[in-house]
Write a protein that holds these residues in place. Structure first.
Motif, PDB file in Angstrom:
ATOM      1  N   ASN A 228       0.759  -1.117  -0.084  1.00 34.81           N
ATOM      2  CA  ASN A 228       0.079  -0.027   0.129  1.00 34.81           C
ATOM      3  C   ASN A 228       0.889   1.212  -0.061  1.00 34.81           C
ATOM      4  O   ASN A 228       0.419   2.319  -0.543  1.00 34.81           O
ATOM      5  CB  ASN A 228      -0.856   0.150   1.205  1.00 34.81           C
ATOM      6  N   ALA A 229       1.983   0.983   0.588  1.00 31.09           N
ATOM      7  CA  ALA A 229       2.954   2.515   0.942  1.00 31.09           C
ATOM      8  C   ALA A 229       3.498   2.488  -0.499  1.00 31.09           C
ATOM      9  O   ALA A 229       3.673   3.932  -0.962  1.00 31.09           O
ATOM     10  CB  ALA A 229       3.869   2.251   1.830  1.00 31.09           C
ATOM     11  N   TYR A 230       3.883   1.766  -1.325  1.00 28.78           N
ATOM     12  CA  TYR A 230       4.618   1.667  -2.727  1.00 28.78           C
ATOM     13  C   TYR A 230       3.721   1.440  -3.801  1.00 28.78           C
ATOM     14  O   TYR A 230       2.745   2.116  -4.084  1.00 28.78           O
ATOM     15  CB  TYR A 230       5.569   1.059  -2.613  1.00 28.78           C
ATOM     16  N   SER A 231       3.761   0.187  -4.033  1.00 27.85           N
ATOM     17  CA  SER A 231       2.866  -0.642  -4.839  1.00 27.85           C
ATOM     18  C   SER A 231       2.925  -1.808  -5.009  1.00 27.85           C
ATOM     19  O   SER A 231       4.022  -2.433  -4.051  1.00 27.85           O
ATOM     20  CB  SER A 231       3.134   0.005  -6.357  1.00 27.85           C
ATOM     21  N   GLU A 232       2.397  -2.712  -5.610  1.00 33.64           N
ATOM     22  CA  GLU A 232       2.282  -4.069  -5.380  1.00 33.64           C
ATOM     23  C   GLU A 232       3.752  -4.863  -5.591  1.00 33.64           C
ATOM     24  O   GLU A 232       4.314  -4.486  -6.762  1.00 33.64           O
ATOM     25  CB  GLU A 232       1.263  -4.746  -6.553  1.00 33.64           C
ATOM     26  N   THR A 233       4.297  -5.050  -4.640  1.00 31.29           N
ATOM     27  CA  THR A 233       5.495  -5.618  -4.487  1.00 31.29           C
ATOM     28  C   THR A 233       5.651  -7.173  -4.138  1.00 31.29           C
ATOM     29  O   THR A 233       5.990  -8.083  -4.638  1.00 31.29           O
ATOM     30  CB  THR A 233       6.545  -4.835  -3.484  1.00 31.29           C
TER      31      THR A 233
ATOM     32  N   LYS B 138      19.012 -16.220  -6.230  1.00 27.34           N
ATOM     33  CA  LYS B 138      18.635 -15.665  -7.311  1.00 27.34           C
ATOM     34  C   LYS B 138      17.124 -14.994  -7.119  1.00 27.34           C
ATOM     35  O   LYS B 138      16.898 -14.101  -7.665  1.00 27.34           O
ATOM     36  CB  LYS B 138      18.782 -16.503  -8.752  1.00 27.34           C
ATOM     37  N   ILE B 139      16.363 -15.735  -6.802  1.00 21.28           N
ATOM     38  CA  ILE B 139      14.922 -15.412  -6.652  1.00 21.28           C
ATOM     39  C   ILE B 139      14.983 -14.386  -5.392  1.00 21.28           C
ATOM     40  O   ILE B 139      14.185 -13.319  -5.687  1.00 21.28           O
ATOM     41  CB  ILE B 139      13.997 -16.477  -6.101  1.00 21.28           C
ATOM     42  N   ALA B 140      15.575 -14.499  -4.370  1.00 22.82           N
ATOM     43  CA  ALA B 140      15.753 -13.669  -3.283  1.00 22.82           C
ATOM     44  C   ALA B 140      16.207 -12.126  -3.839  1.00 22.82           C
ATOM     45  O   ALA B 140      15.584 -11.206  -3.340  1.00 22.82           O
ATOM     46  CB  ALA B 140      16.595 -14.076  -2.205  1.00 22.82           C
ATOM     47  N   GLU B 141      17.407 -12.258  -4.653  1.00 28.01           N
ATOM     48  CA  GLU B 141      17.904 -11.124  -5.052  1.00 28.01           C
ATOM     49  C   GLU B 141      16.836 -10.146  -6.008  1.00 28.01           C
ATOM     50  O   GLU B 141      16.836  -9.047  -5.812  1.00 28.01           O
ATOM     51  CB  GLU B 141      19.163 -11.422  -5.658  1.00 28.01           C
ATOM     52  N   SER B 142      16.352 -10.988  -6.782  1.00 30.09           N
ATOM     53  CA  SER B 142      15.054 -10.264  -7.539  1.00 30.09           C
ATOM     54  C   SER B 142      14.344  -9.495  -6.644  1.00 30.09           C
ATOM     55  O   SER B 142      13.882  -8.467  -7.049  1.00 30.09           O
ATOM     56  CB  SER B 142      14.636 -11.282  -8.683  1.00 30.09           C
ATOM     57  N   THR B 143      13.683 -10.162  -5.758  1.00 24.73           N
ATOM     58  CA  THR B 143      12.820  -9.460  -4.831  1.00 24.73           C
ATOM     59  C   THR B 143      13.430  -8.254  -4.215  1.00 24.73           C
ATOM     60  O   THR B 143      12.932  -7.069  -4.070  1.00 24.73           O
ATOM     61  CB  THR B 143      12.037 -10.484  -3.626  1.00 24.73           C
ATOM     62  N   LEU B 144      14.492  -8.556  -3.714  1.00 23.69           N
ATOM     63  CA  LEU B 144      15.372  -7.492  -2.949  1.00 23.69           C
ATOM     64  C   LEU B 144      15.491  -6.156  -3.602  1.00 23.69           C
ATOM     65  O   LEU B 144      15.383  -5.265  -3.092  1.00 23.69           O
ATOM     66  CB  LEU B 144      16.370  -8.102  -2.116  1.00 23.69           C
ATOM     67  N   ARG B 145      15.905  -6.404  -4.924  1.00 29.13           N
ATOM     68  CA  ARG B 145      16.238  -5.074  -5.696  1.00 29.13           C
ATOM     69  C   ARG B 145      15.143  -4.310  -5.866  1.00 29.13           C
ATOM     70  O   ARG B 145      15.081  -3.301  -5.887  1.00 29.13           O
ATOM     71  CB  ARG B 145      16.761  -5.664  -7.305  1.00 29.13           C
ATOM     72  N   LYS B 146      13.968  -5.250  -6.213  1.00 32.54           N
ATOM     73  CA  LYS B 146      12.535  -4.385  -6.388  1.00 32.54           C
ATOM     74  C   LYS B 146      12.339  -3.716  -5.290  1.00 32.54           C
ATOM     75  O   LYS B 146      11.999  -2.445  -5.357  1.00 32.54           O
ATOM     76  CB  LYS B 146      11.486  -5.271  -6.722  1.00 32.54           C
ATOM     77  N   VAL B 147      12.374  -4.165  -4.003  1.00 30.91           N
ATOM     78  CA  VAL B 147      12.392  -3.697  -2.756  1.00 30.91           C
ATOM     79  C   VAL B 147      12.963  -2.376  -2.600  1.00 30.91           C
ATOM     80  O   VAL B 147      12.474  -1.243  -2.276  1.00 30.91           O
ATOM     81  CB  VAL B 147      12.267  -4.521  -1.591  1.00 30.91           C
ATOM     82  N   TYR B 148      14.259  -2.419  -2.979  1.00 24.89           N
ATOM     83  CA  TYR B 148      15.276  -1.313  -2.709  1.00 24.89           C
ATOM     84  C   TYR B 148      14.914  -0.220  -3.462  1.00 24.89           C
ATOM     85  O   TYR B 148      14.947   0.792  -3.120  1.00 24.89           O
ATOM     86  CB  TYR B 148      16.658  -1.926  -2.912  1.00 24.89           C
ATOM     87  N   LYS B 149      14.631  -0.553  -4.758  1.00 22.66           N
ATOM     88  CA  LYS B 149      14.257   0.508  -5.769  1.00 22.66           C
ATOM     89  C   LYS B 149      13.000   1.159  -5.295  1.00 22.66           C
ATOM     90  O   LYS B 149      13.071   2.520  -5.325  1.00 22.66           O
ATOM     91  CB  LYS B 149      14.061  -0.268  -7.200  1.00 22.66           C
ATOM     92  N   LYS B 150      11.882   0.689  -4.929  1.00 28.83           N
ATOM     93  CA  LYS B 150      10.745   1.274  -4.506  1.00 28.83           C
ATOM     94  C   LYS B 150      10.905   2.186  -3.163  1.00 28.83           C
ATOM     95  O   LYS B 150      10.166   3.277  -3.095  1.00 28.83           O
ATOM     96  CB  LYS B 150       9.565   0.143  -4.182  1.00 28.83           C
TER      97      LYS B 150
END
Ligand code: TRP
Length: 340
Positions: free
Chosen positions: A176-181, A322-334
Motif C-alpha cells: 500500500n505504501a509503494y505499489s504491489e511488490t 537468485k529469486i531472493a535477489e530479484s525481490t530485494l532489488r525491487k524492494v530497494y528500488k521502490k
C-alpha cells in the motif's frame, strides 16, 4: 541447472515456502505434524524449504552442537523424502538477502505488533536472562523469509499462525505504501489429527525439550526404545480403546497409529476392539518403529555422505539467492535507495 530446477524461475506451479529451526532432536511430533506434510506438498507445489538457522540464534547455541543439529536436520529432511530434484532445501544463513530484507521489514513493523506475539511472550519468560532484540524482531525475519520468494502458500502449524498473520499485514502495508511488490501469502493449514502430544502428558505437545525423555520419540530412536516408550505411554484408568473426549492419551496413540499405518481412526478402533491397552500400545510402538525404519536407513546414508548433503544445500542456496535477489532489488528500488 536441471530442467526441474529451472521451474523455479518460470513459476509454473503454485509455490510454497516453509522453514524449520535446527534446534535439536527431531521428534516424531515434528515429523507427523509438519515434515511429513512437506513431503506430500511437493506433488502439488513448487516447494522451497529452509532451515531457519538465523532464527535459532535468538537462543544461545553451542557452535559445535548447532552445526551438528543443522546437518542432522538437513539429512533427516532428505531422508523423509524432501526431493532435491523437485524442491529447494537450503540454510537461511547462506542466502544473505534474508537478513537484508529483515532489516527493511523491521522498519515496517510496529513495536506494538511485536509485543503482542505470544511466542515472544512465552520465549522471553522461558529465557528471562537473554531477552535479546532478535527474539523480539524474530517475526520480521520470518516475514522476510517468506516474502522474498513470493509464495502462494505457507504451511504452518498452530504456533506460527500469528507470525504468518503479521507477515500478511507487513506485506500489505508495504504494497500500500509503494505499489504491489509482495504476494500476500495464504496459510496452508495441515489437516487435523497431526498434532502429536507427549506420551507422558497427552495435554502437552510432544516436545524434544520434555524433561521426561519418555514423553517424546526421537526420529533416530531404535526399535527397542520406541517400543519401550510406547509401553510406558500414559493412558487412562478404563480399558476401552475408543476415540472420544476425555481419552486424550488413547486419542493420541490412535492418531499416531492411524497416521503411520494410513488407516482411519475408525478402522484402527475396530482393529483393537476387545484388546487390552498393553497389546494396543505394543502395536502402536511396532507400527511407528517399522514406519521409521526406512527413514532411519536413508538418514544414516546422508549422515555418512555429508559432501552430498552439502552439495544439495549449496546448489539450492544458489538458486534461492537468485529469486531472493530479484525481490530485494525491487524492494530497494521502490524504497528509493540509489541504484548501484
Ligand atoms: N519460526 C518458525 C518455527 O520456529 C520457523 C520459520 C522461520 C518459518 N521462518 C519461517 C516457518 C517462514 C514458516 C515460514 O517453527
Amino acid at each position: 541447472m536441471s530442467k526441474e530446477r529451472s521451474c523455479f524461475m518460470e513459476n509454473t506451479k503454485k509455490r510454497s515456502f516453509s522453514a524449520i529451526q535446527p534446534s535439536g532432536t527431531i521428534t516424531l511430533g515434528n515429523y507427523l505434524g509438519a515434515i511429513r506434510n512437506w513431503v506430500t506438498l511437493q506433488n502439488e507445489f513448487e516447494c522451497i524449504f529452509a532451515i531457519a538457522d538465523l532464527h535459532t540464534i535468538t537462543v544461545r547455541q553451542d557452535p559445535s552442537v548447532f552445526r551438528k543439529n543443522s546437518i542432522q536436520l538437513l539429512s533427516m529432511l532428505l531422508a523423509t523424502g524432501i526431493d532435491p530434484e523437485k524442491s529447494l532445501l537450503f540454510c537461511q544463513s547462506h542466502v544473505h538477502q534474508h537478513a537484508e530484507l529483515a532489516w527493511v521489514l523491521n522498519c515496517f513493523t510496529q513495536m506494538g505488533e511485536l509485543s503482542r506475539m505470544t511466542q515472544f511472550k512465552d520465549k522471553s519468560a522461558k529465557h528471562a536472562n537473554n531477552v535479546n532484540a532478535g527474539l523480539f524482531t524474530y517475526p520480521a525475519l520470518m516475514a522476510a523469509d517468506i516474502l522474498l520468494y513470493k509464495p502462494d502458500v505457507v504451511p504452518v502449524g498452530e504456533d506460527q499462525k500469528q507470525h504468518l498473520e503479521l507477515t500478511r499485514d507487513i506485506a500489505s502495508r508495504f504494497n500500500n505504501a509503494y505499489s504491489e511488490t509482495f504476494v500476500v501469502p495464504e496459510p496452508y493449514i495441515v489437516k487435523a489429527g497431526s498434532k502429536i502430544m507427549s506420551l507422558q502428558n497427552p495435554n502437552a505437545k510432544m516436545s524434544k525439550s520434555d524433561e521426561n525423555v519418555n514423553g517424546f520419540i526421537a526420529m533416530t530412536d531404535t526399535e527397542d526404545v520406541i517400543i519401550r516408550k510406547f509401553k510406558k505411554a500414559i493412558t487412562d484408568s478404563d480399558s476401552v480403546i475408543e476415540y472420544r473426549e476425555g481419552k486424550d492419551g488413547i486419542n493420541n496413540l490412535l492418531s499416531i497409529y492411524s497416521v503411520v499405518t494410513g488407516k482411519t481412526i475408525e478402522e484402527s478402533v475396530k482393529e483393537f476392539d476387545g484388546k487390552g491397552y498393553g497389546d494396543f500400545k505394543l502395536a502402536v510402538g511396532e507400527a511407528v518403529a517399522s514406519h521409521l525404519k526406512p527413514i532411519q536407513q536413508r538418514y544414516e546414508y546422508f549422515i555418512k555422505n555429508k559432501d552430498y548433503v552439502t552439495e544439495i544445500y549449496s546448489k539450492s542456496a544458489e538458486i534461492a539467492g537468485k529469486i531472493a535477489e530479484s525481490t530485494l532489488r525491487k524492494v530497494y528500488k521502490k524504497i528509493g535507495f540509489l541504484q548501484k
